[in-house]
Scaffold this motif. Sequence first.
Motif, PDB file in Angstrom:
ATOM      1  N   MET A   1       0.855  -1.174   0.000  1.00 38.80           N
ATOM      2  CA  MET A   1       0.000   0.000   0.000  1.00 38.80           C
ATOM      3  C   MET A   1       0.897   1.232   0.000  1.00 38.80           C
ATOM      4  N   ARG A   2       0.585   2.165  -0.861  1.00 36.19           N
ATOM      5  CA  ARG A   2       1.374   3.398  -0.975  1.00 36.19           C
ATOM      6  C   ARG A   2       1.006   4.369   0.148  1.00 36.19           C
ATOM      7  N   CYS A   3       2.023   4.984   0.726  1.00 29.62           N
ATOM      8  CA  CYS A   3       1.839   5.979   1.792  1.00 29.62           C
ATOM      9  C   CYS A   3       1.193   7.237   1.190  1.00 29.62           C
ATOM     10  N   TYR A   7       4.296   8.912  -0.503  1.00 30.16           N
ATOM     11  CA  TYR A   7       4.070   8.125  -1.722  1.00 30.16           C
ATOM     12  C   TYR A   7       5.035   6.955  -1.914  1.00 30.16           C
ATOM     13  N   VAL A   8       5.676   6.515  -0.864  1.00 26.12           N
ATOM     14  CA  VAL A   8       6.553   5.344  -0.924  1.00 26.12           C
ATOM     15  C   VAL A   8       5.683   4.094  -0.821  1.00 26.12           C
ATOM     16  N   ASP A   9       6.062   3.035  -1.536  1.00 24.43           N
ATOM     17  CA  ASP A   9       5.272   1.794  -1.535  1.00 24.43           C
ATOM     18  C   ASP A   9       5.494   0.917  -0.304  1.00 24.43           C
ATOM     19  N   ASP A  10       6.456   1.244   0.538  1.00 24.31           N
ATOM     20  CA  ASP A  10       6.787   0.419   1.699  1.00 24.31           C
ATOM     21  C   ASP A  10       5.983   0.822   2.928  1.00 24.31           C
ATOM     22  N   THR A  11       4.868   0.126   3.177  1.00 25.19           N
ATOM     23  CA  THR A  11       4.102   0.340   4.401  1.00 25.19           C
ATOM     24  C   THR A  11       3.811  -1.018   5.009  1.00 25.19           C
ATOM     25  N   ARG A  29      -1.906   1.291   9.381  1.00 27.08           N
ATOM     26  CA  ARG A  29      -0.643   1.070   8.673  1.00 27.08           C
ATOM     27  C   ARG A  29       0.376   2.125   9.083  1.00 27.08           C
ATOM     28  N   CYS A  31       4.102   3.836   7.552  1.00 25.65           N
ATOM     29  CA  CYS A  31       5.068   3.950   6.450  1.00 25.65           C
ATOM     30  C   CYS A  31       6.471   3.705   7.002  1.00 25.65           C
TER      31      CYS A  31
END
Length: 155
Positions: A1-3, A7-11, A29, A31
Motif C-alpha cells: 500500500m502506498r503511503c 508516496y513510498v510503496d513500503d508500508t 498502517r 510507512c
Amino acid sequence: MRCPFCYVDDTRVIDSRPADDGCSIRRRRQCDACGRRFTTYEKVETIPLIVIKKDKNRETYDRKKIESGIIRSCHKRPVSAEQISKCIDDIENEIFNLEAKEVESTTIGEIVMDKIKDLDQVAYVRFASVYREFKDVNTFMNELSKLLSANSDKK
C-alpha cells in the motif's frame, strides 16, 4: 500500500480489526520511510449484477424484489422470518455462484421457485401462480398435480 504522505510503496500493517459495519476490515498502517500512520479499509468487491427482464430491458439486481415476492407468498403461513431470510440468502448464493454479469429474470424465477418449494408448498403455489401467470384453472391444476406427484415420489 502506498503511503498517502510520502508516496513510498513500503508500508506495513500494525493493527487489523473488523470495521463497525462488519463487512470490512480496518487496518492501521505505518510507512517505513516517513514513519507516519494512516488507516485503510478493505472490503469484498462485488460485481454489479444486471437482470434481463422478459421484455429484454435491463436493471440492476435488487434483493428486495425477491424478498417482497416471498413474503407475499408466505403471508399467513407458518414460515418464520428467519426461514424466509435463509431462503433468500440461499437464492442469492445460487444466483451469484452463476458468476455471470447478466442473468435472465426467468433464471432467477426458477431458482426462487425451486427454493420456495422446500420452504412451504402453499407459498410455492402462490408464487407459481403469479410467476407463471396462470391464465385459467387448468394451468393451476397442472402445477398442483406436478407438486403432488413430486411429493408422492419422495415417499
